[in-house]
Design an enzyme around this catalytic site. Sequence first.
Site, PDB file in Angstrom:
ATOM      1  N   ILE A  17     -28.878 -60.269 -57.593  1.00 15.45           N
ATOM      2  CA  ILE A  17     -29.205 -58.927 -58.102  1.00 15.45           C
ATOM      3  C   ILE A  17     -30.308 -58.959 -59.163  1.00 15.45           C
ATOM      4  CG2 ILE A  17     -27.466 -58.758 -59.950  1.00 15.45           C
ATOM      5  CD1 ILE A  17     -26.930 -55.852 -58.763  1.00 15.45           C
ATOM      6  N   GLY A  38     -20.623 -65.108 -64.686  1.00 17.69           N
ATOM      7  CA  GLY A  38     -20.899 -64.432 -63.415  1.00 17.69           C
ATOM      8  C   GLY A  38     -22.199 -63.644 -63.432  1.00 17.69           C
ATOM      9  N   ASP A  40     -22.925 -60.945 -64.983  1.00 20.99           N
ATOM     10  CA  ASP A  40     -23.256 -60.519 -66.348  1.00 20.99           C
ATOM     11  C   ASP A  40     -24.149 -61.575 -67.026  1.00 20.99           C
ATOM     12  OD1 ASP A  40     -23.174 -59.124 -68.728  1.00 20.99           O
ATOM     13  OD2 ASP A  40     -21.059 -59.512 -69.153  1.00 20.99           O
TER      14      ASP A  40
HETATM   15  P1  ADP Z   1     -16.230 -59.270 -62.441  1.00 18.61           P
HETATM   16  O1  ADP Z   1     -15.884 -59.731 -63.828  1.00 18.61           O
HETATM   17  O2  ADP Z   1     -16.492 -57.781 -62.395  1.00 18.61           O
HETATM   18  O3  ADP Z   1     -15.259 -59.747 -61.415  1.00 18.61           O
HETATM   19  P2  ADP Z   1     -18.159 -61.363 -61.715  1.00 18.61           P
HETATM   20  O4  ADP Z   1     -19.533 -61.534 -62.267  1.00 18.61           O
HETATM   21  O5  ADP Z   1     -17.171 -62.424 -62.018  1.00 18.61           O
HETATM   22  O6  ADP Z   1     -17.677 -59.910 -62.193  1.00 18.61           O
HETATM   23  O7  ADP Z   1     -18.260 -61.212 -60.149  1.00 18.61           O
HETATM   24  C1  ADP Z   1     -18.658 -60.059 -59.492  1.00 18.61           C
HETATM   25  C2  ADP Z   1     -19.408 -60.437 -58.230  1.00 18.61           C
HETATM   26  O8  ADP Z   1     -20.762 -60.738 -58.558  1.00 18.61           O
HETATM   27  C3  ADP Z   1     -18.858 -61.668 -57.521  1.00 18.61           C
HETATM   28  O9  ADP Z   1     -18.814 -61.404 -56.134  1.00 18.61           O
HETATM   29  C4  ADP Z   1     -19.913 -62.736 -57.807  1.00 18.61           C
HETATM   30  O10 ADP Z   1     -19.997 -63.671 -56.761  1.00 18.61           O
HETATM   31  C5  ADP Z   1     -21.156 -61.879 -57.847  1.00 18.61           C
HETATM   32  N1  ADP Z   1     -22.340 -62.457 -58.507  1.00 18.61           N
HETATM   33  C6  ADP Z   1     -22.424 -63.475 -59.398  1.00 18.61           C
HETATM   34  N2  ADP Z   1     -23.714 -63.689 -59.743  1.00 18.61           N
HETATM   35  C7  ADP Z   1     -24.465 -62.787 -59.041  1.00 18.61           C
HETATM   36  C8  ADP Z   1     -25.870 -62.506 -58.941  1.00 18.61           C
HETATM   37  N3  ADP Z   1     -26.766 -63.192 -59.644  1.00 18.61           N
HETATM   38  N4  ADP Z   1     -26.258 -61.497 -58.104  1.00 18.61           N
HETATM   39  C9  ADP Z   1     -25.358 -60.796 -57.395  1.00 18.61           C
HETATM   40  N5  ADP Z   1     -24.027 -61.010 -57.453  1.00 18.61           N
HETATM   41  C10 ADP Z   1     -23.596 -61.981 -58.265  1.00 18.61           C
END
Ligand code: ADP
Length: 183
Positions: A17, A38, A40
């Site tokens: 993203i 993640g 964030d």
């Molecule tokens: P949450 O705390 O809301 O569960 P996470 O970041 O742990 O958030 O995960 C939410 C989703 O984002 C997961 O499916 C993870 O694989 C995905 N994710 C992690 N990094 C990226 C990225 N750079 N771009 C898109 N999606 C991502």
Amino acid sequence: MEVIINNNTLALVLGDITKQTTEAIVNAANGTLMGGGGVDGAIHRAAGKKLLEACKQVRQNQLNGEHLPTGEAVITKGYELPAKFVIHTVGPVWSGDKKGKDALLANCYKNSLRLAVDHHLTSISFPSISTGVYHFPIDKAAEIAMKTIVAFLQEKSFGKVVMTLFSEKDYETYAAKLRDILA
Ligand code: ADP
């Protein structure tokens, strides 16, 4: 996968993203808005230090120092990201009493889209909110996300919504749900 809904585009893509070129990208943040792991962490790393400063300002000025409540959304600039804006929303954690969690997850999508409309934006990318460390079952989360976005696009003249999935498996889950909803 790309579909047209009421002259709007809904695209599902497999990717990162932080690389998306929509006007806004959505961050699956936590209530502190101070960054985390993640998606964030990836967004904060790519946007640079100014994003954290902007989040601190939002906490101070818009939230009276409090946490951003689950399901709500706020907007900052995107700084070093290709996207001009970041919309930060807090997904529900899948633990304890599950009652009301579906509605809270739907609120993340609704409130992010509303904020985009308020700022006259015409394109936005979402990650799969809550399905990482927050452990929301992906099947359920995908259905809620796709239903909420489709309902929004059926109602509004918006532009483009991109759902950015980070694994092939997640992509397939969201694509299957979208096909079911549109069938
Ligand atoms: P949450 O705390 O809301 O569960 P996470 O970041 O742990 O958030 O995960 C939410 C989703 O984002 C997961 O499916 C993870 O694989 C995905 N994710 C992690 N990094 C990226 C990225 N750079 N771009 C898109 N999606 C991502």
